[in-house]
Design a protein around this motif. Sequence first.
Motif, PDB file in Angstrom:
ATOM      1  N   ILE A 195       0.571  -1.495   0.352  1.00 36.72           N
ATOM      2  CA  ILE A 195      -0.153   0.363   0.580  1.00 36.72           C
ATOM      3  C   ILE A 195       0.695   1.151   0.264  1.00 36.72           C
ATOM      4  O   ILE A 195       0.218   2.372  -0.102  1.00 36.72           O
ATOM      5  CB  ILE A 195      -0.976   0.639   1.313  1.00 36.72           C
ATOM      6  N   CYS A 225      -6.153  -3.377   3.484  1.00 43.43           N
ATOM      7  CA  CYS A 225      -6.924  -2.416   2.706  1.00 43.43           C
ATOM      8  C   CYS A 225      -7.393  -3.698   2.251  1.00 43.43           C
ATOM      9  O   CYS A 225      -7.900  -5.121   2.636  1.00 43.43           O
ATOM     10  CB  CYS A 225      -5.642  -1.691   1.700  1.00 43.43           C
ATOM     11  N   ASP A 228      -7.477  -4.280  -4.872  1.00 38.57           N
ATOM     12  CA  ASP A 228      -7.542  -3.375  -6.017  1.00 38.57           C
ATOM     13  C   ASP A 228      -7.017  -3.398  -6.712  1.00 38.57           C
ATOM     14  O   ASP A 228      -6.323  -4.838  -7.192  1.00 38.57           O
ATOM     15  CB  ASP A 228      -7.084  -1.849  -5.240  1.00 38.57           C
TER      16      ASP A 228
END
Length: 269
Positions: A195, A225, A228
């Motif tokens: 991240i 997180c 993504d």
Amino acid sequence: MKLRISHETVYRYDQPIRNLVQSLRLTPSVFEGQKMHDWTIDVSGGIRGPGFRDGAGDWIEGWTVRGPVDHVTIRIDGRIDTRDMAGVLRGHREMINPLTYLRDTSVTRPDPALRELAFGITGTTDQLDLAHKLSAAVSDRIAFRPGVTQTGTTAAQALALGEGVCQDHTHALTALARLRGLPARYVSGYLHSTIDGQAHDAAHAWAEIQVEGLGWIGFDAANRCCPDERYVRLGSGLDSADAAPIRGIAMGTGAEELDVSVRVEEMPQ
């Protein structure tokens, strides 16, 4: 994001083996968040067997290597487009009932400390909010530190130690979610970077939790997180062994050594 992935796994034996049979879960999942352009799997001296898509939607190939051989190399090279789906696994076809993933395994079986952590989260009736809070609890209690745990380290042991790697975060999170009645599973794949933008040169793992009305949603407690566009999903299972990208049996009496190298590169748009 356009990614190119190079992954090499080398098995070395101090005495030649007679035969090797492997089951490879090394082909990216098919869902709205990723699209393959090309993907090559090669096993040195290997004979490709039949492939099939299992009930969890993962593509699995069988390979056989006839000996005697003192080493076997598995190479993956491919290009894939990914996009941020906010962690939601949309468009993934599978047939297994999500309730199957409420079952514990030897490495996710809860102890009193895991139970206390799971039920210490109160004040919410929303499943999505609960899943986020469970993931945050794991992130807070298990610091990321390579080399302190082993392949067989359990979720309870990692929590007691307070340190571990993505495998330990994922086992702990699946254990907590199942305790709270949320189906959860272990996911194997790749990560382009952490991240904070640091390069990530190894295979990665995270959890998926079934949330009513949304389906499966990914949570990476190791990086605080949801998956993504930096993530590439390969497959899933009840735990790390069940979701292992490579499983197999070598016929021989020699000791085995393993070397793994992974490179995930962003390509020009």
